[in-house]
Design an enzyme around this catalytic site. Structure first.
Site, PDB file in Angstrom:
ATOM      1  N   GLU A  52     121.331 -50.028  44.225  1.00 37.18           N
ATOM      2  CA  GLU A  52     122.403 -49.311  44.586  1.00 37.18           C
ATOM      3  C   GLU A  52     122.110 -48.236  45.655  1.00 37.18           C
ATOM      4  OE1 GLU A  52     123.994 -47.777  40.459  1.00 37.18           O
ATOM      5  OE2 GLU A  52     125.581 -47.412  41.744  1.00 37.18           O
ATOM      6  N   ARG A 277     112.250 -49.002  31.208  1.00 38.59           N
ATOM      7  CA  ARG A 277     112.047 -48.443  32.694  1.00 38.59           C
ATOM      8  C   ARG A 277     110.809 -47.397  32.400  1.00 38.59           C
ATOM      9  NH1 ARG A 277     115.972 -44.907  35.043  1.00 38.59           N
ATOM     10  NH2 ARG A 277     117.178 -46.666  34.737  1.00 38.59           N
ATOM     11  N   LYS A 287     117.856 -41.030  40.060  1.00 37.13           N
ATOM     12  CA  LYS A 287     118.350 -40.475  41.482  1.00 37.13           C
ATOM     13  C   LYS A 287     119.224 -39.286  41.616  1.00 37.13           C
ATOM     14  CE  LYS A 287     119.488 -45.076  42.168  1.00 37.13           C
ATOM     15  NZ  LYS A 287     120.033 -46.306  43.032  1.00 37.13           N
TER      16      LYS A 287
HETATM   17  P1  ATP Z   1     119.316 -44.122  38.271  1.00 39.52           P
HETATM   18  O1  ATP Z   1     119.418 -44.505  36.847  1.00 39.52           O
HETATM   19  O2  ATP Z   1     118.292 -43.222  38.514  1.00 39.52           O
HETATM   20  O3  ATP Z   1     120.604 -43.880  39.110  1.00 39.52           O
HETATM   21  P2  ATP Z   1     119.206 -46.835  38.834  1.00 39.52           P
HETATM   22  O4  ATP Z   1     118.603 -47.455  37.739  1.00 39.52           O
HETATM   23  O5  ATP Z   1     120.631 -46.833  38.566  1.00 39.52           O
HETATM   24  O6  ATP Z   1     118.672 -45.406  38.856  1.00 39.52           O
HETATM   25  P3  ATP Z   1     119.362 -49.028  40.868  1.00 39.52           P
HETATM   26  O7  ATP Z   1     119.499 -48.690  42.285  1.00 39.52           O
HETATM   27  O8  ATP Z   1     120.528 -49.379  40.205  1.00 39.52           O
HETATM   28  O9  ATP Z   1     119.190 -47.377  40.270  1.00 39.52           O
HETATM   29  O10 ATP Z   1     118.225 -49.641  40.141  1.00 39.52           O
HETATM   30  C1  ATP Z   1     117.781 -50.733  40.821  1.00 39.52           C
HETATM   31  C2  ATP Z   1     116.902 -51.707  40.032  1.00 39.52           C
HETATM   32  O11 ATP Z   1     115.619 -50.817  39.826  1.00 39.52           O
HETATM   33  C3  ATP Z   1     117.602 -51.773  38.484  1.00 39.52           C
HETATM   34  O12 ATP Z   1     117.397 -53.097  38.326  1.00 39.52           O
HETATM   35  C4  ATP Z   1     117.056 -50.991  37.524  1.00 39.52           C
HETATM   36  O13 ATP Z   1     116.940 -51.555  36.370  1.00 39.52           O
HETATM   37  C5  ATP Z   1     115.605 -50.637  38.540  1.00 39.52           C
HETATM   38  N1  ATP Z   1     114.944 -49.308  37.735  1.00 39.52           N
HETATM   39  C6  ATP Z   1     115.617 -48.385  38.107  1.00 39.52           C
HETATM   40  N2  ATP Z   1     114.908 -47.346  37.566  1.00 39.52           N
HETATM   41  C7  ATP Z   1     113.679 -47.783  37.076  1.00 39.52           C
HETATM   42  C8  ATP Z   1     112.546 -47.157  36.316  1.00 39.52           C
HETATM   43  N3  ATP Z   1     112.306 -45.879  36.033  1.00 39.52           N
HETATM   44  N4  ATP Z   1     111.691 -48.259  35.991  1.00 39.52           N
HETATM   45  C9  ATP Z   1     111.924 -49.263  36.128  1.00 39.52           C
HETATM   46  N5  ATP Z   1     113.082 -49.866  36.749  1.00 39.52           N
HETATM   47  C10 ATP Z   1     113.801 -49.171  37.071  1.00 39.52           C
HETATM   48 MG    MG Z   2     121.691 -48.775  38.468  1.00 39.65          MG
END
Ligand code: ATP
Ligand code: MG
Length: 577
Positions: A52, A277, A287
């Site tokens: 995102e 994760r 984020k």
């Molecule tokens: P946040 O929860 O911090 O807002 P997010 O997971 O919503 O982050 P996205 O932009 O949706 O952020 O993430 C893109 C991809 O990265 C998703 O498929 C998510 O599962 C993966 N991802 C995000 N954070 C992690 C992490 N800490 N470890 C592994 N994969 C991750």
């Molecule tokens: Mg996400």
């Protein structure tokens, strides 16, 4: 609900991660190999990374990128980069640009497959119409608060909205009006009609569309209704023919909903696989929290070298190779755990040790005058660029009568185990001569400001022909030739391994390390680094790895301390054996 609302804020402490052997296969590889053997998807493997664009990428995203891209490469498949850009109020072109740069820098290649969920808005709208026509979606006039209230809890079933049994015609007309912009924000939403008594809260008539009179960074003002992340994500994967939709564990509960959408819409069905994760000690990887650090000025920006963002790590001096190695070593599993940040630093050291040239730099200078060295004379000493790699060659380092050494390489009154310079003592200057301290000059406050030394011309190159030994070798620079520099020394941003471990009423910022940045303003670096471009990496001998920061000017170089020379991971790993 957007995914950012799914954040797990009050995590119980996580167990430390078990680190599998490098190169090990993982449970996702096993699933894919079984699918390939069964001839599923006609032998196709197609993954994607779906960020995102509401923040910069961090090291957790790197895990996901390496996993998804690694699978595409390993199984001769394809990898897409797709922005799940369904929330215009939180998204921005700046984030899109940074994400593209970071994914490319990490070495993942999406070829010509850069996509946006917003490209599918029309198709997603048609999908919603299809659900309405099947009697599987309805326009609801309950307020957001009422919807929450009606949803029930884990122990209580939800209640049905009074608008739930509207006719298909009425729903079609209202949804059309929503799209046309006839209603202000918040008037109504489109919801799926599933099961208000489902034990899975995600299945209790989730919202599919909300009204948002907001300009979208790509579609402008074309739309004033936007699909929810949950409605867009799985369908976007389906549209792209993604075979394996790999996501993090918190989406396990959403899988039945994604399956429901795909089944009701009767479209191609990717297989969702969840993995744990990445969590890192002394680090936040959310984020929303990273945005807080930036907005509240706890760091200098998204690319502050203390940030766990890809751009921060890059500015700090991390290499993509080190990050990929780390992602390989941590492996992929189904249970949440916390990885010691020392492992990340270890991977970086392993990489830098082999590739980065060594130079001499003095962070806290102490002036040394060699009394018996002729005024105005300069000799060029041959120095090895990297003892690990003879192909990196040698360079010439100027030596002269006035030098700088490190303040803490001298003690006026040394304790038993201090072997470096002291009054009357002889040490080696690396690549140069033995010197002996013959006098100490102090200022009015009694501070040592200068050492008077003599050198032994017979020891040029670093050894005494008479076989006499010294117990220490010091680095140094020639005062007249050295370049002035600022060094920025970084420490972990958070004091506690788990930054969320706080007292009642506090948040994670209570654990910020007040000493995460120390600026050393008056350093001296050997002249061979003159003109080094931002990003150039060095090992400052006996000190640490450093890289040139973009803040450098022609007058003053600025160096970021990338990582120390001491390997804490080696100790942790040894203890575990
Ligand atoms: P946040 O929860 O911090 O807002 P997010 O997971 O919503 O982050 P996205 O932009 O949706 O952020 O993430 C893109 C991809 O990265 C998703 O498929 C998510 O599962 C993966 N991802 C995000 N954070 C992690 C992490 N800490 N470890 C592994 N994969 C991750
Ligand atoms: Mg996400």
């Amino acid at each position: 609900m957007t995914t950012s609302e799914n954040e797990r804020d009050s995590n119980p402490p996580l167990p430390p991660a078990e680190i599998p052997a490098p190169g090990a296969t993982n449970f996702i590889h096993e699933i894919i190999e079984a699918d390939l053997r069964a001839g599923k998807n006609g032998g196709r493997v197609h993954t994607r990374f779906p960020p995102e664009p509401n923040g910069y990428l961090h090291i957790g995203h790197a895990k996901s990128i390496c996993l998804n891209y690694g699978i595409a490469k390993k199984y001769n498949g394809k990898f897409n980069l797709r922005f799940d850009d369904t929330n215009p109020t939180k998204e921005d072109q700046e984030y899109i640009d940074s994400i593209i740069e970071d994914v490319r820098w990490l070495g993942a290649d999406w070829e010509d497959r850069l996509f946006y969920a917003s490209d599918y808005f029309e198709q997603l709208y048609e999908f919603a119409i299809k659900l309405i026509k099947k009697g599987k979606a309805y326009v609801d006039h309950l307020s957001a608060e009422e919807i929450r209230e009606y949803r029930g809890t884990l122990t209580e079933p939800g209640r049905e909205s009074p608008y739930r049994n509207r006719s298909v015609e009425e729903n079609l007309a209202l949804f059309e009006q929503m799209r046309r912009g006839d209603f202000p924000d918040g008037t109504c939403v489109l919801r799926a009609k599933i099961d208000m008594a489902s034990p899975n809260l995600n299945m209790r008539d989730p919202v599919l569309y909300r009204i948002l009179h907001a300009e979208h960074h790509r579609t402008g003002n074309t739309w004033c209704i936007y699909p929810m992340y949950d409605f867009a994500h799985g369908q976007s994967d389906s549209i792209e023919g993604i075979t394996h939709s790999i996501c993090t564990l918190e989406f396990e509960d959403h899988r039945p909903l994604y399956d429901w959408f795909l089944d009701e819409l009767e479209i191609y069905h990717p297989q969702q696989i969840e993995f744990a994760r990445l969590n890192l000690t002394n680090t936040v990887l959310s984020k929303r929290k990273l945005l807080r650090l930036v907005r509240d000025g706890h760091v200098r920006g998204w690319d502050d070298p203390r940030m766990p963002t890809i751009s921060g790590l890059r500015r700090r001096g991390y290499t993509p190779e080190a990050i990929r190695d780390f992602c390989e070593r941590i492996g992929v599993s189904k249970s949440n755990s916390i990885v010691d940040i020392a492992l990340l630093e270890h991977c970086l050291r392993q990489d830098l040790n082999l590739r980065v040239p060594r130079v001499m730099a003095v962070l806290r200078p102490l002036r040394v005058v060699i009394e018996n060295y002729p005024e105005g004379q300069v000799e060029y000493m041959e120095a090895v660029n990297n003892p690990e790699d003879p192909a990196m060659g040698t360079r010439q380092v100027p030596f002269s009568r006035v030098l700088y050494i490190e303040q803490d390489d001298f003690m006026e009154d040394p304790p038993a185990k201090f072997y470096r310079l002291a009054p009357g003592r002889e040490v080696r200057l690396r690549y140069a001569y033995f010197i002996k301290c013959v006098d100490v000059v102090k200022d009015a406050r009694g501070q040592v400001v200068e050492l008077r030394c003599t050198y032994d011309p017979a020891t040029r190159g670093g050894d005494a022909p008479d076989g006499r030994k010294v117990k220490a070798t010091l680095h140094w620079v020639s005062a007249a030739h050295a370049l002035q520099a600022e060094a920025r020394l970084y420490d972990h941003l958070f004091l506690k391994a788990n930054p969320d471990d706080v007292e009642e009423g506090q948040d994670f910022t209570a654990n910020l390390n007040p000493n995460s940045l120390e600026i050393v303003p008056n350093c001296w670096v050997e002249p061979s680094v003159a003109g080094a471009a931002p990003g150039t990496r060095y090992q400052f001998e006996r000190i640490a790895y450093f890289c040139v920061d973009p803040d450098s000017t022609p007058e003053k170089l600025v160096f970021n301390r990338t990582v120390s020379l001491r390997d804490k991971w080696a100790k942790i790993a040894a203890k575990g054996e």
